[in-house]
Design an enzyme around this catalytic site. Structure first.
Site, PDB file in Angstrom:
ATOM      1  N   CYS A  18     -18.497 -16.654  -4.713  1.00 43.03           N
ATOM      2  CA  CYS A  18     -19.502 -15.592  -4.874  1.00 43.03           C
ATOM      3  C   CYS A  18     -18.825 -14.243  -5.055  1.00 43.03           C
ATOM      4  O   CYS A  18     -19.210 -13.456  -5.923  1.00 43.03           O
ATOM      5  CB  CYS A  18     -20.415 -15.535  -3.649  1.00 43.03           C
ATOM      6  N   ASP A 424      14.057   8.571   8.732  1.00 36.33           N
ATOM      7  CA  ASP A 424      14.385   9.953   8.429  1.00 36.33           C
ATOM      8  C   ASP A 424      14.759  10.595   9.761  1.00 36.33           C
ATOM      9  O   ASP A 424      14.296  10.155  10.819  1.00 36.33           O
ATOM     10  CB  ASP A 424      13.163  10.645   7.816  1.00 36.33           C
ATOM     11  N   ASP A 628       8.221  11.454   7.412  1.00 33.72           N
ATOM     12  CA  ASP A 628       7.113  12.320   7.799  1.00 33.72           C
ATOM     13  C   ASP A 628       5.920  12.236   6.864  1.00 33.72           C
ATOM     14  O   ASP A 628       4.887  12.839   7.122  1.00 33.72           O
ATOM     15  CB  ASP A 628       7.575  13.776   7.943  1.00 33.72           C
TER      16      ASP A 628
END
Length: 730
Positions: A18, A424, A628
């Site tokens: 469906c 980082d 970030d």
């Protein structure tokens, strides 16, 4: 071109076929760029050009395809007839249909035994037989009507789905029984009735289970405050949340929810943001601080100026992100959808071959029909359609509860082969709030050194970089003002620093050694400062004016408290850990050695971070990058899995596949664990869904399964998949 994205509910879907049918119908329409339909949530996520097609026209495609719309409907299609509404409430509810089917099917099953033992005749009429016919007619054609209706609509389009299999199976059993009565053969009314009964039972249990998978989402949606106290001419007035506008000031007393996002303009209090960030500690809020709507004010009176309403609030964006993740499709789900498209036609062929085999080869017409019905009923693609979306629903919901947002279903699959986590440094492994530790003066520029702080302050005011903010904060503690020396023509050289022209028309620089040396202002003093042992753990920002290096700021950023434990946990999970930074190598190495990290990349520009990640990937590593979410956007996208550390305000701008609502590195470990558990559930679900059909269909073809057993097995296969997905929440 104007692109719009909407999510809406679709009713009437019973299997993966469906959702595939609706996706095809939508994708064929001009102006629709992307359509994804989640069978588990019964919702569509559609991206379209609203200059070419309207939202109402998008929904009309679903209606014309034979399905309905949940929630608010297009007015033209609303139910206005009282009887139609009553009928929909009574027979449209799967629980009601199941209960009634049990009531009407039970006498048929009982009658089988009763007739066998006694036989009840009245005036030559077999009462049991005609009771069977009447009850079976009600069960098959009234309680099973939605299956027949959808099968007919699919047949009109030259398609078939689960409803087609159920409809064909029950109708064949029913009409064969009518024929059998008048030819002295055994009738199978109980088969037709029991198939409908078990299918409805499975649907009912499936609905209950799927509702549980969306509990976290519903809790999020119920978080918001309903009313607020607004200040009007100094007096409080209670209004509905929908009446608030940007700029209104609301009063929030202890124990009340903050109505909407905004800034505190008066008062001080502790706020519980746990439902947003997953952090249990209260957050102190004072004048100037930003607060989020739906969070609980604990102990003080706050006056908040509304800055966001409606879809702009953090909670609304989070809900939308989770909803989009739950409705997006992973590669596994796309494979399951492709399989389901060819699955039903294949089953129809197998059922026909079963009928031919037993009727022509074994000369067993009665068995041929019953076994063909078993094949039709046992082979339902429901479990296949539920396998992936239910697990993703639970995983995304659990993540949202803990302040971790999975932005798509693909996030869960990207985790499967990861081998390395790269962080980082600034703002990720460190707190991202560096401070000026020391101001260093160049002895060769004594006469001009008095301008050092003033010039640096003038440049730093125009930058959002953490180091610039550190200089501004330091200058503020010194009660510094710009002294009329305004810096103009400011330019930012990414990875190097800032430059501008002061009121005396002098060129001013603020940045690392690169910006100084590249502008031919090299000085032996710079090299001496960089090599000094006391400066190795921090970053040096040099200030130069009119060709003279005036001095430098030694800036240090504190390592996060949880960083060492997180790195140790990742290593215990057999993952390599790396650090990447634009800072000097000595600074990055100092942080890495403190945390026990061996892989160090430093002194790189933002685009060079991306190249570094590529190199690891070429070497065969599957990389998770944690950054970030703004400066590190290219790296987050390049990584096999990007995890963005960011605030709820920036949620819509993040580039990572996973977003943390709180800058807490423990969430990185939690995100990986949730992803792994969800992916494991997806694999288990798909294995059992495929295995079920691979085993069950041959058994049905060989005559080892009756239609009633087939119906029960099919129903419970779907439920088992959903129950397995629910384990992700624990």
């Amino acid at each position: 071109m104007s692109t719009k994205k909407i999510i809406f509910e679709i009713t009437g879907m019973t299997c993966a076929s469906c959702s595939a049918s609706n996706e095809r119908a939508l994708s064929r329409a001009p102006g629709i760029k992307k359509a994804s339909i989640n069978f588990a949530t019964k919702k569509a996520l559609v991206e379209f050009d609203n200059k070419l097609i309207s939202e109402n026209d998008v929904k009309k495609i679903i209606l014309s395809n034979g399905y309905g719309l949940g929630g608010k409907r297009i007015r033209k299609y609303q139910i206005i007839n009282k009887y139609a509404q009553y009928k929909n409430e009574l027979f449209g509810n799967v629980k009601v249909r199941f209960i009634l089917s049990v009531i009407f099917s039970f006498p048929i099953l009982l009658g089988m035994v009763w007739k066998f033992k006694f036989g009840v005749m009245f005036l030559g009429i077999d009462l049991i037989m005609w009771t069977h016919i009447a009850l079976a007619t009600i069960v098959v054609f009234i309680f099973g009507w939605p299956f027949h209706r959808m099968a007919f609509l699919q047949a009109k389009k030259g398609e078939a789905n689960m409803d087609s299999l159920i409809s064909m199976g029950t109708l064949v059993a029913f009409f064969f029984s009518i024929w059998a009565i008048f030819h002295g053969q055994k009738e199978y009314f109980e088969t037709a009735a029991v198939i409908i009964m078990f299918i409805l039972l499975g649907k009912y249990l499936e609905d209950i289970s799927v509702q549980k998978t969306g509990e976290a989402m519903r809790r999020l949606m119920e978080l918001g405050a309903k009313r607020a106290r607004i200040l009007v001419s100094g007096e409080e007035k209670e209004v509905e949340i929908s009446e608030l506008k940007i700029g209104d000031v609301v009063v929030v007393r202890p124990g009340e929810k903050i109505p909407l996002d905004g800034f505190v303009v008066d008062g001080r209090s502790a706020v519980d943001e746990s439902m947003l960030t997953g952090e249990s500690l209260l957050v102190e809020k004072k004048v100037g601080d930003y607060v989020f709507g739906a969070m609980l004010n604990e102990d003080g009176i706050l006056k908040v100026r509304v800055s966001q309403t409606g879809e702009g609030t953090a909670l609304a964006q989070i809900i939308r992100t989770v909803e989009e993740a739950q409705n997006s499709k992973s590669p596994f789900q796309k494979l399951a959808d492709k399989t389901s498209r060819i699955f039903v036609p294949t089953v129809l062929i197998l059922a026909f071959l079963t009928f031919l085999g037993w009727s022509l080869i074994a000369h067993e017409m009665m068995r041929a029909i019953i076994y063909a019905v078993s094949v039709l009923v046992i082979a339902c693609p429901c479990a296949l359609g539920l396998a992936t979306p239910t697990a993703i629903m639970v995983g995304a919901g659990r993540g949202a509860k803990q302040g971790i947002l999975f932005k798509s279903g693909e996030s869960f699959e990207r985790i499967k082969d990861i081998s390395m986590v790269i962080f980082d440094k600034t703002g990720t492994l460190t707190k991202g709030k560096p401070a000026v530790k020391e101001v260093l003066m160049n002895p060769k520029a004594k006469e001009a050194s008095t301008d050092l702080l003033s010039l640096a302050y003038g440049l730093a005011l125009n930058s959002e970089h953490p180091y610039s903010k550190a200089i501004v904060a330091y200058a503020n503690t010194m009660n510094l003002v710009a002294n009329g020396n305004v810096i103009e023509n400011i330019k930012e050289d990414k990875g190097r620093g800032l430059s501008g022209v002061d009121s005396q028309n002098r060129v001013v620089y603020l940045g690392n050694a690169k910006i100084i040396t590249e502008n031919k202002l090299s000085s032996s003093w710079i090299a001496d400062m960089e090599e000094a042992p006391n400066n190795q753990a921090g970053a040096l920002l040099f200030v130069a004016c009119d060709g003279i290096v005036l001095g430098a700021f030694l800036i240090e950023d504190e390592i996060r408290d949880e960083a060492k434990d997180v790195v140790a946990t990742l290593r215990r999970m057999h993952l390599k850990v790396g650090i990447i930074s634009g800072d000097r190598m000595v600074v990055a190495r100092a942080v890495a050695e403190n945390l026990g990290i061996n892989n160090i990349i430093a002194e790189v520009m933002p685009h060079e971070k991306l190249e570094a990640i590529k190199k690891f990937q070429i070497q065969g590593e599957r990389v998770v990058f944690v950054g970030d979410g703004i400066n590190d956007a290219p790296s987050l996208i390049q990584a096999d899995l990007g995890i963005a550390m960011g605030s709820a305000m920036d949620i819509a701008k993040e580039a990572g596949q996973i977003v943390m609502l709180e800058n807490n590195l423990n969430k990185v470990v939690e995100a990986i664990l949730i992803s792994r558990k969800t992916f494991r559930a997806i694999r288990q679900n798909l294995f059992w869904a495929f295995s079920y059909n691979i085993i069950a269909i041959p058994l049905a073809m060989l005559g080892f399964l009756t239609p009633a057993i087939a119906a029960a097995a099919m129903s419970f296969s779907s439920v088992s998949v959903v129950l397995n997905s629910l384990r992700v929440s624990k």
